[in-house]
Design a protein around this motif. Structure first.
Motif, PDB file in Angstrom:
ATOM      1  N   ASN A  34     -19.196  30.635 -33.682  1.00  0.00           N
ATOM      2  CA  ASN A  34     -18.851  29.691 -34.740  1.00  0.00           C
ATOM      3  C   ASN A  34     -17.565  28.968 -34.381  1.00  0.00           C
ATOM      4  O   ASN A  34     -16.637  29.556 -33.835  1.00  0.00           O
ATOM      5  CB  ASN A  34     -18.664  30.417 -36.078  1.00  0.00           C
ATOM      6  CG  ASN A  34     -19.965  30.986 -36.589  1.00  0.00           C
ATOM      7  OD1 ASN A  34     -20.941  30.271 -36.704  1.00  0.00           O
ATOM      8  ND2 ASN A  34     -19.979  32.280 -36.859  1.00  0.00           N
ATOM      9  N   VAL A  35     -17.498  27.679 -34.683  1.00  0.00           N
ATOM     10  CA  VAL A  35     -16.285  26.901 -34.436  1.00  0.00           C
ATOM     11  C   VAL A  35     -15.206  27.391 -35.395  1.00  0.00           C
ATOM     12  O   VAL A  35     -15.390  27.412 -36.599  1.00  0.00           O
ATOM     13  CB  VAL A  35     -16.544  25.395 -34.650  1.00  0.00           C
ATOM     14  CG1 VAL A  35     -15.251  24.607 -34.523  1.00  0.00           C
ATOM     15  CG2 VAL A  35     -17.596  24.903 -33.670  1.00  0.00           C
ATOM     16  N   GLN A  36     -14.087  27.820 -34.837  1.00  0.00           N
ATOM     17  CA  GLN A  36     -12.993  28.320 -35.651  1.00  0.00           C
ATOM     18  C   GLN A  36     -11.871  27.314 -35.796  1.00  0.00           C
ATOM     19  O   GLN A  36     -11.115  27.340 -36.756  1.00  0.00           O
ATOM     20  CB  GLN A  36     -12.459  29.621 -35.056  1.00  0.00           C
ATOM     21  CG  GLN A  36     -13.502  30.714 -35.078  1.00  0.00           C
ATOM     22  CD  GLN A  36     -12.998  31.999 -34.470  1.00  0.00           C
ATOM     23  OE1 GLN A  36     -11.844  32.116 -34.075  1.00  0.00           O
ATOM     24  NE2 GLN A  36     -13.867  32.976 -34.400  1.00  0.00           N
ATOM     25  N   GLN A  37     -11.751  26.416 -34.817  1.00  0.00           N
ATOM     26  CA  GLN A  37     -10.674  25.444 -34.849  1.00  0.00           C
ATOM     27  C   GLN A  37     -11.018  24.326 -33.874  1.00  0.00           C
ATOM     28  O   GLN A  37     -11.589  24.577 -32.821  1.00  0.00           O
ATOM     29  CB  GLN A  37      -9.368  26.120 -34.413  1.00  0.00           C
ATOM     30  CG  GLN A  37      -8.164  25.248 -34.469  1.00  0.00           C
ATOM     31  CD  GLN A  37      -6.903  26.048 -34.140  1.00  0.00           C
ATOM     32  OE1 GLN A  37      -6.866  27.261 -34.273  1.00  0.00           O
ATOM     33  NE2 GLN A  37      -5.873  25.350 -33.710  1.00  0.00           N
ATOM     34  N   ILE A  38     -10.667  23.119 -34.217  1.00  0.00           N
ATOM     35  CA  ILE A  38     -10.850  21.983 -33.330  1.00  0.00           C
ATOM     36  C   ILE A  38      -9.484  21.418 -32.986  1.00  0.00           C
ATOM     37  O   ILE A  38      -8.684  21.146 -33.884  1.00  0.00           O
ATOM     38  CB  ILE A  38     -11.739  20.897 -33.980  1.00  0.00           C
ATOM     39  CG1 ILE A  38     -13.139  21.454 -34.233  1.00  0.00           C
ATOM     40  CG2 ILE A  38     -11.791  19.654 -33.100  1.00  0.00           C
ATOM     41  CD1 ILE A  38     -14.063  20.491 -34.944  1.00  0.00           C
ATOM     42  N   GLU A  39      -9.226  21.301 -31.697  1.00  0.00           N
ATOM     43  CA  GLU A  39      -7.955  20.751 -31.236  1.00  0.00           C
ATOM     44  C   GLU A  39      -8.226  19.584 -30.298  1.00  0.00           C
ATOM     45  O   GLU A  39      -9.213  19.588 -29.564  1.00  0.00           O
ATOM     46  CB  GLU A  39      -7.160  21.813 -30.466  1.00  0.00           C
ATOM     47  CG  GLU A  39      -6.690  22.976 -31.310  1.00  0.00           C
ATOM     48  CD  GLU A  39      -5.838  23.942 -30.503  1.00  0.00           C
ATOM     49  OE1 GLU A  39      -4.936  23.460 -29.791  1.00  0.00           O
ATOM     50  OE2 GLU A  39      -6.077  25.142 -30.593  1.00  0.00           O
ATOM     51  N   ASP A  40      -7.348  18.594 -30.319  1.00  0.00           N
ATOM     52  CA  ASP A  40      -7.434  17.514 -29.352  1.00  0.00           C
ATOM     53  C   ASP A  40      -7.069  18.058 -27.978  1.00  0.00           C
ATOM     54  O   ASP A  40      -6.137  18.854 -27.844  1.00  0.00           O
ATOM     55  CB  ASP A  40      -6.467  16.384 -29.698  1.00  0.00           C
ATOM     56  CG  ASP A  40      -6.912  15.584 -30.915  1.00  0.00           C
ATOM     57  OD1 ASP A  40      -8.127  15.570 -31.197  1.00  0.00           O
ATOM     58  OD2 ASP A  40      -6.045  14.989 -31.577  1.00  0.00           O
TER      59      ASP A  40
END
Length: 183
Positions: A34-40
């Motif tokens: 599962n995606v927990q965090q999106i960072e550039d």
């Protein structure tokens, strides 16, 4: 049929049994996709790279703890089409900010198997610490290609070996590798 058990049927007697799966020992690690965090993600590199559009990144963690990235760099929209891609590489200490090498690590040609472009890298680290990179090699017609590979002890000193998996269709875009004991 005359009441013969299915396993005795000549048509099925030669079929192998179900595939045997490797035994995986418990290691206490829970996998969660599962995606927990999106960072550039930031990429710093030479103008020749940054002038292209980037796609198909492959990121791995090296045994020394650094993050490596290989990425396909395509001619920017509107620019003359010279190839379908080059493969560039770079490194990061945090997996977010990558410093790319000063030149591509895999370029099209001179062999016909990838004269039109190189695309979609996948990196495998050898037990001896070297690298094997699988990529799509595109023919000069830029419409057909095969799964090719290159290898080397350093990501910026790869030697191309040609076709790993030929295709009878337009493009071979994916493959899998598995390490097994010889024999």
């Amino acid at each position: 049929m005359t009441g013969m058990p299915l396993s005795q049927d000549k048509a099925t007697a030669a079929l192998p049994g179900p595939p045997v799966r490797d035994t995986v020992a418990p290691n206490g690690v829970t996998l969660d996709f599962n995606v927990q965090q999106i960072e550039d993600v930031s990429i710093d590199g030479p103008p020749e790279l940054l002038a292209r559009d980037l796609m198909s990144p492959f990121v791995w963690r090296d045994p020394n703890g650094r993050f490596g990235m290989m990425v396909r760099a395509v001619v920017a929209a509107g620019a003359p089409l010279t190839d379908t891609g080059q493969i560039w590489a770079g490194w990061s200490d945090d997996g977010v900010s990558f410093a790319m090498l000063p030149r591509p690590v895999i370029v099209p040609g001179p062999d016909v198997s990838d004269a039109g472009g190189v695309e979609d890298p996948t990196v495998v680290i050898d037990p001896d610490g070297g690298y094997v990179v699988y990529y799509t090699g595109v023919l000069a017609d830029m419409a057909h290609g095969d799964l090719c590979y290159a290898s080397g002890m350093a990501i910026d000193r790869l030697k191309k070996h040609g076709i790993a998996l030929a295709t009878s269709s337009r493009l071979a875009k994916a493959g899998s590798s598995s390490r097994r004991k010889a024999g």
